[in-house]
Every structure is written in C-alpha cells, then in structure tokens.
Design a protein around this motif. Structure first.
Motif, PDB file in Angstrom:
ATOM      1  N   ARG A 138      -4.733   8.446  -9.751  1.00 53.93           N
ATOM      2  CA  ARG A 138      -4.014   7.840 -10.918  1.00 53.93           C
ATOM      3  C   ARG A 138      -2.813   7.088 -10.571  1.00 53.93           C
ATOM      4  NH1 ARG A 138      -3.052  10.711 -16.084  1.00 53.93           N
ATOM      5  NH2 ARG A 138      -4.317  12.424 -15.576  1.00 53.93           N
ATOM      6  N   ILE A 139      -2.824   5.709 -10.836  1.00 51.71           N
ATOM      7  CA  ILE A 139      -1.869   4.679 -10.408  1.00 51.71           C
ATOM      8  C   ILE A 139      -1.045   4.467 -11.785  1.00 51.71           C
ATOM      9  CG2 ILE A 139      -1.223   2.733  -9.313  1.00 51.71           C
ATOM     10  CD1 ILE A 139      -4.073   2.733  -8.057  1.00 51.71           C
ATOM     11  N   PRO A 140       0.267   4.627 -11.742  1.00 54.87           N
ATOM     12  CA  PRO A 140       0.894   4.209 -12.778  1.00 54.87           C
ATOM     13  C   PRO A 140       1.051   2.941 -13.362  1.00 54.87           C
ATOM     14  CG  PRO A 140       2.197   5.557 -11.598  1.00 54.87           C
ATOM     15  CD  PRO A 140       1.167   5.272 -10.727  1.00 54.87           C
ATOM     16  N   ARG A 141       0.954   2.756 -14.646  1.00 58.33           N
ATOM     17  CA  ARG A 141       0.887   1.207 -15.156  1.00 58.33           C
ATOM     18  C   ARG A 141       1.705   0.385 -14.654  1.00 58.33           C
ATOM     19  NH1 ARG A 141      -0.550  -0.475 -20.361  1.00 58.33           N
ATOM     20  NH2 ARG A 141       0.634  -2.104 -21.278  1.00 58.33           N
ATOM     21  N   GLN A 142       3.186   0.793 -14.565  1.00 57.49           N
ATOM     22  CA  GLN A 142       4.028  -0.205 -14.021  1.00 57.49           C
ATOM     23  C   GLN A 142       3.826  -0.734 -12.581  1.00 57.49           C
ATOM     24  OE1 GLN A 142       7.998   1.728 -14.121  1.00 57.49           O
ATOM     25  NE2 GLN A 142       9.082  -0.371 -13.688  1.00 57.49           N
ATOM     26  N   ILE A 143       3.141   0.187 -11.926  1.00 59.93           N
ATOM     27  CA  ILE A 143       2.887  -0.310 -10.488  1.00 59.93           C
ATOM     28  C   ILE A 143       1.702  -1.136 -10.381  1.00 59.93           C
ATOM     29  CG2 ILE A 143       1.676   0.628  -8.314  1.00 59.93           C
ATOM     30  CD1 ILE A 143       4.669   1.498  -8.551  1.00 59.93           C
ATOM     31  N   VAL A 144       0.892  -0.951 -11.377  1.00 61.90           N
ATOM     32  CA  VAL A 144      -0.388  -1.787 -11.537  1.00 61.90           C
ATOM     33  C   VAL A 144      -0.125  -3.091 -11.940  1.00 61.90           C
ATOM     34  CG1 VAL A 144      -2.603  -1.976 -12.566  1.00 61.90           C
ATOM     35  CG2 VAL A 144      -1.866   0.163 -11.914  1.00 61.90           C
ATOM     36  N   LEU A 145       0.864  -3.240 -12.922  1.00 63.49           N
ATOM     37  CA  LEU A 145       1.372  -4.467 -13.557  1.00 63.49           C
ATOM     38  C   LEU A 145       2.072  -5.289 -12.606  1.00 63.49           C
ATOM     39  CD1 LEU A 145       1.770  -3.764 -17.455  1.00 63.49           C
ATOM     40  CD2 LEU A 145      -0.436  -4.809 -16.294  1.00 63.49           C
ATOM     41  N   GLU A 146       3.157  -4.523 -11.918  1.00 62.19           N
ATOM     42  CA  GLU A 146       3.937  -5.423 -10.974  1.00 62.19           C
ATOM     43  C   GLU A 146       3.775  -5.542  -9.672  1.00 62.19           C
ATOM     44  OE1 GLU A 146       7.686  -3.192 -11.913  1.00 62.19           O
ATOM     45  OE2 GLU A 146       7.565  -3.651 -13.931  1.00 62.19           O
ATOM     46  N   THR A 147       2.956  -4.732  -9.239  1.00 63.67           N
ATOM     47  CA  THR A 147       2.655  -4.654  -7.711  1.00 63.67           C
ATOM     48  C   THR A 147       1.238  -4.861  -7.428  1.00 63.67           C
ATOM     49  OG1 THR A 147       4.144  -2.817  -7.613  1.00 63.67           O
ATOM     50  CG2 THR A 147       3.022  -3.164  -5.647  1.00 63.67           C
ATOM     51  N   ILE A 166       0.770  -1.212   0.072  1.00 59.96           N
ATOM     52  CA  ILE A 166       0.010   0.196   0.107  1.00 59.96           C
ATOM     53  C   ILE A 166       0.695   1.051   0.035  1.00 59.96           C
ATOM     54  CG2 ILE A 166      -1.520   1.565   1.510  1.00 59.96           C
ATOM     55  CD1 ILE A 166      -3.295  -0.598   0.319  1.00 59.96           C
ATOM     56  N   GLN A 167       1.941   1.194   0.977  1.00 60.41           N
ATOM     57  CA  GLN A 167       2.640   2.366   0.926  1.00 60.41           C
ATOM     58  C   GLN A 167       3.484   2.642  -0.456  1.00 60.41           C
ATOM     59  OE1 GLN A 167       2.720   4.676   3.269  1.00 60.41           O
ATOM     60  NE2 GLN A 167       1.288   3.149   4.372  1.00 60.41           N
ATOM     61  N   LYS A 168       3.754   1.515  -0.959  1.00 60.59           N
ATOM     62  CA  LYS A 168       4.587   1.508  -2.302  1.00 60.59           C
ATOM     63  C   LYS A 168       3.864   2.401  -3.258  1.00 60.59           C
ATOM     64  CE  LYS A 168       7.395  -1.619  -5.068  1.00 60.59           C
ATOM     65  NZ  LYS A 168       7.769  -2.445  -5.599  1.00 60.59           N
ATOM     66  N   VAL A 169       2.533   1.629  -3.443  1.00 56.04           N
ATOM     67  CA  VAL A 169       1.548   2.373  -4.406  1.00 56.04           C
ATOM     68  C   VAL A 169       0.849   3.850  -4.091  1.00 56.04           C
ATOM     69  CG1 VAL A 169      -0.821   2.081  -5.124  1.00 56.04           C
ATOM     70  CG2 VAL A 169       0.599  -0.069  -4.584  1.00 56.04           C
ATOM     71  N   VAL A 170       0.928   4.210  -2.605  1.00 50.77           N
ATOM     72  CA  VAL A 170       0.649   5.598  -2.224  1.00 50.77           C
ATOM     73  C   VAL A 170       1.984   6.529  -2.750  1.00 50.77           C
ATOM     74  CG1 VAL A 170       0.606   7.144  -0.311  1.00 50.77           C
ATOM     75  CG2 VAL A 170      -0.682   4.955  -0.207  1.00 50.77           C
ATOM     76  N   LYS A 171       3.121   5.990  -2.533  1.00 51.89           N
ATOM     77  CA  LYS A 171       4.088   6.853  -3.116  1.00 51.89           C
ATOM     78  C   LYS A 171       4.026   7.155  -4.640  1.00 51.89           C
ATOM     79  CE  LYS A 171       7.566   5.931   0.323  1.00 51.89           C
ATOM     80  NZ  LYS A 171       8.801   4.986   0.401  1.00 51.89           N
ATOM     81  N   ALA A 172       3.653   5.936  -5.564  1.00 48.35           N
ATOM     82  CA  ALA A 172       3.569   6.336  -6.758  1.00 48.35           C
ATOM     83  C   ALA A 172       2.337   6.759  -7.469  1.00 48.35           C
ATOM     84  CB  ALA A 172       3.884   5.060  -7.595  1.00 48.35           C
TER      85      ALA A 172
END
Lengths: 293, 627
Positions: free
Chosen positions: B400-409, B288-294
């Motif tokens: 807005r969550i970046p594509r890379q984060i969505v696909l990888e995380t 969650i924190q990783k996603v929040v940052k991005a």
C-alpha cells in the motif's frame, strides 16, 4: 486493473480478427480442395502413365487404393498408442477425413461404382457401407455436441443409469407425497397409471434410434391437465414432477445420442477390418488370375 | 502410483527403509501387505546425523528457538534431522534461481552468498511463438512439443540485452556491453549443480547484496508457494542449511522464529516487488528506498483460505462477496495505490441490490492507479474517489503506497505513455456519488461479466493449466479418459465432468494452481511443485495417504486411491489389514514425450489447457471460437 478490464472490454466481434479468421478459413478450405485435386490428378496421372507403359492400370489403382485403406486404418492404431509421440489424434482424424475423400476417388478409378462377381460385389458393398458410416460418423460427431448441450447439463455416459435411478426415486417420493394429500392424489394416480413406466422402464427402440421430445411433451401435457384438481401444494408437486420428466427425457436423449455415436463408429471400424480381410483375398485372386501386371 | 517393482526397488536400496515390503505369505494371493508408510520415512537427507543436528542447534537462529514449544513426536531435533539438510556450495554455484518455484528456505551457516536484486536472465514468453494454425503447422507443433515444457515464462539467456534492460541492471552496471551470465550444469555426488562462470565479472555487471552467516533467504517463495524473485549465488565456499517447507512450517511454531521470518518476508518482499514493477523501472535506488519507507505491506484473508471457500460454496453470491475482506471501497477517497504481491483480488462495483464483478487482479497488478494518475494529470481539480471496490479472494498480500508518495515521487518518474488513460466517465463523481448515466456509458464492460464472476466464484482464477472441454466439440467419446488411464496403470487421473459455463466445461483435473493450497499441509512434501516445470506432482514413494492434500484441494481434483502393486493386487497395511491409500491427481504426463495424453488423444480438438489465472488466454480462445 485497466489491463484486465480492457481484456474484457475488447469486443469479441473485432472486425480485424474476424477478417483474419475468415481469410484463414478460406485458405484452409482452399488448401484442402487443392490437396484433394492434386491427389486425384496424381491418381489419374498414375493410371494414364501405367496405361501408356502398356501396364495393367487396375493394379496401379488397386495398390494405391490398398495403401490408402491401410493408411486410413492407422487412425485406430494411433488411438491405441497414446503415450507414443505420433502427433495429436486431431491431426490424424483430419488426415483420415481427407484420405477418406481421396479413397473415394481411388476406388472409383479402380472399380467404378458397381462391381461384378461375389467377392467384388461384397467388397463394393463393404466399401460403400464404410463410406456411408464414415460420413455419418463425421456428421454425427459435428452435430452431436450441440444436441447434447441442448439436453441440459452434460453428464458422463457411464453416470446416466445412476442418474436415471436417482430421478426415478425422486419421482416416486413426489408420488408418495401426493398420495398422502387429498388435494394432490391425482398426481399419485397419474404416476401409477403412466409415469411409473416412464421413469422406471426403458425407452422404445424407435426413440433410441431417433430420439424426439414427443412422448415427453405428451406426458407433460397430461400432467398439466391435472392442474384444476390441485391446490397450491399440489401445483408445487406437479411442477417438480414436470421438471423430473424433463430431466429423465434429457438423460434418455443424451444416452441415445451417445449410443448413436458409438454405433456408427463401431460399425465403421468393424467393417473396415472386414474390408481389409476381403481386400487381401481380392489381391491374391487378382494375382492368381491375372497374367498381366 | 507406485508399483510393487518400485517398492521392491526401495526395499533393496535401503534395508532399514520402513517402507519396505513384507510380503505376507499367509495373505491371499490377490493382496500385498506392507508396513503403512509414515511421516519421515524419507528424510530430506539421509546423511543428516545427530551430530549435524547438534551442530546446527548451536547456530542462530536455531540456538534461539525454544525446544519446549515443540511436541515430543515432532521435537526440534527431529525436525532438523528429517526436514533439513546441510549443503556445501562452491563459488559461482547457483543456490536459488529466479523464476524457479521455491519449496525450501535457506540459512547461511558459513561463507558468503550474494543475492542478485536485478534479473540475471531475460524472460521469454512461452507463447511468444503464437499458436499453430492449420493442419501442417499443428502437425509440426505437435511433434516438436516437449513433455516438460515449463508452464511459466522460460528463463533464457539474454545474449543481446536492450538498452533499457542494461540501464535497469542497477548501479553496478558500468559497461554498455553487459551480457547475461551463461549458467553451466554439472552433476556432483548425484546432485545437479548449476554454476556461473566468471563470477567476478557478473558481480561487477549486476547489482547484488551480500548475505552473511545467519541470514535466511528463499523463505518468501516457500511460504507463498510462488517462484523465487531473485537469484542467490555462492560468493565463496559456503555451507548452507536448507529447510524444506514442511520443516519450516513446524519451526514457525516458535513465536520468535515466526516473527523473524515474517519480518524478513515483509522487508525483502517489499523492495523486491517495487523493483520488479514495470512502470517503476526507472526509479533510482534513493527513490526506491524512500518509497519502501513509506509503503506498508498488508495481508488480507487466510493463507489456508480453502476452508472458508468450501464452507461458503453453496451460499448466495452476494453474501459471499460481502464475506470477502474489503481492501478498498468504491466511492471512498483514493488515498493509496495498491500493488498485489501474491494472491487474487476481486474488482467489483455496486449494481442494483448486489455487486457486479468486473475483473480479478493477480500478482503484479495494481489498484488505484487510474484514479491517482487522474489526480496527477489534473492537480488543480478535486480528486476522484476509487471507482471500484477491491476485495480479497482467499489470501492476498499487497503493498500500500500512500497517495502523496505516488503523486510526488513515483508518477513524475513514470513515462507519460505508460500512465493509464484519463477517466472520462467516472462511476463516482468528484463528490463521491453515483453518476446516473454511468451504466449506459459502461455497457460494454458488462459483456463478459457472467464469465468473470463464474471464474472468480469457482476460484478457477487459480489455475495455470486448467483443463477445459469445449462442449460444442466434445462428443463424449472418452478417448481422453482412456488415454489417461492407459498411461497411468489403468486409472485415469481426472474426471470428465465439472463446473460448466456455456459450452465450456472446467473439468475435475489438477489445474497446477498459482497458489497450490494442497501443498500446505502435506507432512512429507510428497506433493510438491516441480521447480523447473512448475507442475504440481505427487511423489508416490513419500505419500503416506494422509488425505490432507485431497481435503485441502478446493476443486476436488485430488482423489485418494487404493495402492496396487504391478500385478494389480490391492496393497494393505500388514498390521491393521486396512487398505493403503495414496493421493492421485493429474501429473500433466510429465514423463511422456508427448505431453498430456488426454489432450493429444482428443479427436475433436475439444480438450485443451489454458492459463485461467489471467483473462487473456481465455479471451483469445473465445475470440477465435466466435470468429
């Protein structure tokens, strides 16, 4: 996205849901018929029971009828108590319809179809008129919404007079414009000769009872016949006048339908009141002149 | 509408009340003269004294505010004196309850409070029981109906939480036998107090974060006019200052305070929304924190969107769509996943010379997941672009969550069964151009398009209790209007007309909106949302008749009416002799045990209320009708 989009992608003619609703409709009708049959059997059973007990079955059926009539009149009371938690009026209205049917059975078992004597004849006449107006009201309430919808945009009954005036004013302005044009003055002439009365005057009594589009079609036909005298601007004015004729006719039609609904509902209610008054007299007379309960 | 009796009661209860009636003996018998009500006649807390305000001003963030930025008639001291109150809470007291609508922001002055980032109570759908069918079920249901039935899902005690819920209750959840806390209610000093018993056990079982003196909370719900997303409970005896929305709005004049609030709103809103998103419920805290940052939090459109909406009302629909802020364009690379946090967005695609609307998205829904899930499933195939465009309808707040984060995380931790299906017939192919035979394949989705477009164009998507009349049943008997009038001192609170779509009429009756823009400008807070029921109501004692709500309502569902006393006499201003006006709108008959009188009075079952903020209730109703 997919959740909402899929909501709308669901076909409304889903066979499973259709079958379910069809079953529920059959069930509902079945329940209604069963309820009426049971009520009728109870009525006949009561009559038979009182007869077997050597009682006066006319009193049994009479009081049953009186109870049903009083229950029927409760709908009006319910409508006047909107803030009391007595269930929705829809439920009361549906119950009123079923009780109305049961009332017919109770009445026939009590008095037959015709009656003798002035009081009884008056009661019979009132009963059949109430029943007829009740059926008419039921039918009109079922059919009118679709008739109203067919007559253009729904409008409040109280707004119809104002809307008529607005339409008449627009028609007058078109006629004025046409009068100033050498290639469209025929519209002004036609307005003065025929349309003025249509837009500003009331419709005939016959139309108010049975509204039809005949007069509107006649006027539109006559107006259409003027095309050959008109230029491009004149045709545009003619088109606008045509739509105003249609609009005015729609307003008159909606007004007639609204009045029809109110007429039957009012007659039904007033006659029910009269019926209850005459019934009270009948009950007193029955007790006075009958030695056997 | 307030009656003379009510006004007299006000006068008796407080002699200094400027709203007191001065019955003018010289006036005609049919007119009652009073002093025109003004703002701050009814402060938030009458016991708020000057010394309290001075005390408050010594605490941050108030001490950092610049008093010169406020006008003389609305000075910082006056704002705090009239729009704020100081409240003391005992340990276990619930200050903010998740799901309740927020009208205030809170700042901790002394003591500690804790914010529960996980849900303390399970939600039960109000419609779970399903609609009643048949005369007997309806009869039973109509008697059982409660007047104050909440519009939202009811918060109920979860006595038997599922394993999934237990897991989701955060890192503190050690025990497998976690039970939801039972809130108790008692009245202290005339104010209802909700408190949790055995606070220590609850703190042990449920994940929470401490909020220390100087920290603000509840501001997100107040700003966005939405329900609170978390509960806040007093951890120790504490003192909290509560600022109602009207004061908060004025305090935001200070750029520093505004930046502080906005920053808080973005930071806490982002994390909370991610935690609440259903498909991400298995994410651990680190992820969650990783996603929040991005993740970025973007806002489109204006909070006060009604002005633009009204100005564009008569404009051609294509022009209107073009004027809506474009969030994501069809055919462009799907680089982000969008999560809608507040507001509404239009989904559309180019069709002929215009744009065809396919759906509208509300809070909690996503855009771009279909395309990204497609890429996730087939990483070796070239990515599909966005298949539709997303436009802001009014004001939209989204993550807005970046594509890379969505696909990888994110997507690796989502259940396969919960991923959207593969896009079999893409509207845009891998190169981004239109697939020629798309329309033929997608014809079914256009079936309801006119209705969707109508709802969107009329902004009926904002309605939570939209009054609809089925014109195939309505005979125009006006029983609904009569019932409304008879329950509201002879004046109906709605007009039986409005925009029509086919046989459906969306009447001019308050829809108790998801985003009630009528509340934005109210200077006294007279128009407010009932925190329990979610109904938008007007307090007649504090309404000063400024017309702000009436002019803000995009649907013309609030009208100004002349105030009358209980004898029906017109009430006028004693000094100017002008009539006193008050805003009037549907209150959903909150005070009646029957619920809305109009609905109960309809003999033909033609009038009903639906939540049009989602398409499902309307779709279900249409299905029932068609069948």
């Amino acid at each position: 996205m997919s959740a909402i989009a899929s909501d709308f992608q669901k076909n409304t003619s889903n066979p499973i849901s259709q079958n379910r609703v069809r079953r529920s409709t059959v069930l509902r009708v079945g329940k209604s018929l069963a309820a009426i049959t049971i009520a009728s059997l109870l009525c006949l059973g009561l009559q038979r029971f009182v007869s077997n007990q050597l009682g006066n079955e006319a009193f049994a059926t009479g009081y049953t009828l009186l109870a049903v009539v009083m229950a029927l009149s409760m709908l009006g009371v319910r409508k006047r108590l909107p803030s009391v938690n007595l269930g929705s009026v829809t439920i009361w209205q549906t119950t009123h319809h079923y009780l109305g049917l049961f009332c017919l059975i109770a009445y026939c078992s009590h008095a037959g179809i015709l009656a003798n004597g002035w009081l009884e004849s008056t009661l019979a006449a009132l009963f059949w008129t109430i029943l007829l107006t009740g059926f008419m009201s039921w039918y009109i309430n079922r059919s009118s919404p679709r008739l109203l919808r067919a007559a253009g945009q729904a409008i409040l009954r109280s707004d119809i007079p104002e809307a008529r005036i607005a339409v008449a004013e627009q028609a007058y302005q078109i006629a004025l414009t046409a009068a100033g044009s050498s290639n469209a003055f025929v519209i002004a002439d036609f307005y003065q000769a025929t349309l003025s009365k249509f837009f500003t005057g009331p419709r005939s009594l016959w139309y108010r009872i049975l509204p039809t589009g005949k007069h509107r079609r006649d006027l539109q036909y006559q107006l259409g016949e003027l095309t050959r005298y008109l230029d491009e601007n004149g045709i545009e004015l003619q088109r606008k006048m045509m739509s105003l004729i249609q609009r005015r006719d729609d307003l008159d039609f909606q007004s007639a339908i609204h009045n029809r609904i109110r007429f039957f509902a009012t007659i039904h209610t007033v006659l029910l009141g009269a019926f209850i008054v005459f019934t009270a007299g009948h009950v007193v007379a029955a007790h006075m002149y009958s030695s056997h309960w | 509408m307030p009656t003379l009796g009510m006004l007299c009661h006000c006068a008796q209860s407080n002699a200094s009340d400027s709203f007191a009636i001065k019955q003018n003996q010289n006036m005609s018998a049919s007119i009652t003269a009073i002093e025109r009500p003004v703002r701050w006649d009814h402060p938030f807390d009458r016991e708020m004294l000057s010394k309290d305000v001075a005390h408050l001003l010594s605490y941050p963030p108030f001490s950092k505010l610049d008093p010169k930025l406020f006008s003389a008639s609305g000075s910082l001291e006056m704002i705090l004196q009239h729009d704020a109150r100081i409240v003391r809470y005992e340990p276990g007291d619930v200050i903010v309850r998740e799901g309740d609508y927020g009208n205030s922001a809170f700042i901790v002055l002394r003591g500690n409070v804790r914010a529960f980032l996980v849900s303390l109570w399970q939600r039960q759908s109000a419609t779970q029981a399903g609609p009643a069918h048949g005369i007997f079920s309806k009869l039973l249901a109509s008697f059982k109906r409660k007047a104050n039935e909440p519009m939202d899902d009811k918060l109920v005690q979860a006595s038997n939480p599922t394993n999934e819920q237990r897991k989701n209750r955060g890192r503190n959840s050690q025990s497998s036998h976690v039970t939801a806390p039972a809130p108790s209610i008692e009245t202290v000093d005339g104010r209802s107090r909700i408190f949790l018993q055995d606070l220590q056990a609850i703190l042990h079982d449920f994940q929470s974060e401490p909020l220390e003196p100087g920290q603000i909370f509840g501001e997100m719900a107040a700003i966005t006019r939405t329900p609170h997303r978390f509960s806040v409970v007093a951890d120790s005896p504490c003192i909290v200052v509560e600022i109602r929305w009207q004061g908060l709005r004025l305090l935001r004049k200070d750029p520093q305070f505004r930046a502080y609030i906005d920053d808080r709103y973005r930071q806490s809103g982002l994390e909370m929304h991610l935690r609440e998103t259903k498909i991400f419920r298995f994410l651990d805290d680190d992820t969650i924190q990783k996603v929040v940052k991005a993740t970025k939090l973007d806002s489109y459109g204006e909070l006060e969107w009604f002005a633009d909406y009204k100005s564009l009302k008569g404009v051609d629909s294509n022009q209107r769509i073009q004027a809506e802020p474009l969030i994501a364009s069809e055919g462009t690379p799907a680089n982000d996943l969008f999560l809608i946090r507040a507001g509404f967005a239009r989904l559309s695609f180019e069709h002929g010379n215009g744009h065809q609307t396919t759906a509208y998205l509300g809070s909690g829904q996503m855009f771009g997941l279909d395309e990204l899930a497609d890429s996730f499933r087939q990483p070796t195939v070239r990515a599909l672009p966005y298949q539709q465009s997303l436009r802001a309808l009014g004001f939209v707040d989204l993550l807005r969550i970046p594509r890379q984060i969505v696909l990888e995380t994110l997507l690796p931790k989502v259940r396969k069964s919960e991923l959207p299906p593969t896009i079999l017939n893409p509207r845009y192919d891998l190169g981004g151009s239109v697939v020629p035979d798309f329309e033929r394949n997608d014809r079914r989705s256009t079936l309801e398009t006119p209705l969707v477009e109508f709802l969107v164009d009329q902004r009926l998507i904002n309605g939570r209790r939209t009054m609809l009349i089925d014109l195939d049943r309505c005979t125009g008997c006006d029983e609904c209007v009569k019932a409304c009038a008879s329950t509201h001192q002879g004046t109906p609170r709605f007009i039986r007309s409005g925009p029509q779509y086919g046989s459906l009429m969306f009447t001019h009756a308050c829809m108790h909106c998801t985003d009630p823009v009528c509340m934005i400008g109210c200077p006294t807070g007279a128009i407010h949302r009932n925190p329990d029921s979610g109904v938008i109501d007007i307090n007649p004692n504090t309404c000063i008749g400024c017309k702000t709500c009436s002019e803000s309502c995009p649907y013309e569902n609030i009208v100004m009416q002349q105030l009358k006393d209980d004898r029906g006499n017109a009430v006028i201003d004693a000094s100017s002799k002008l009539p006193i006006l008050q805003a009037s709108k549907c209150d959903l008959c909150q005070s009646l045990p029957t619920g809305p009188a109009c609905q109960n009075a309809c003999p033909h079952a033609a009038l009903f209320r639906l939540d049009t903020s989602s398409t499902q209730p309307l779709q279900e109703w249409l299905e029932r009708k068609v069948a």
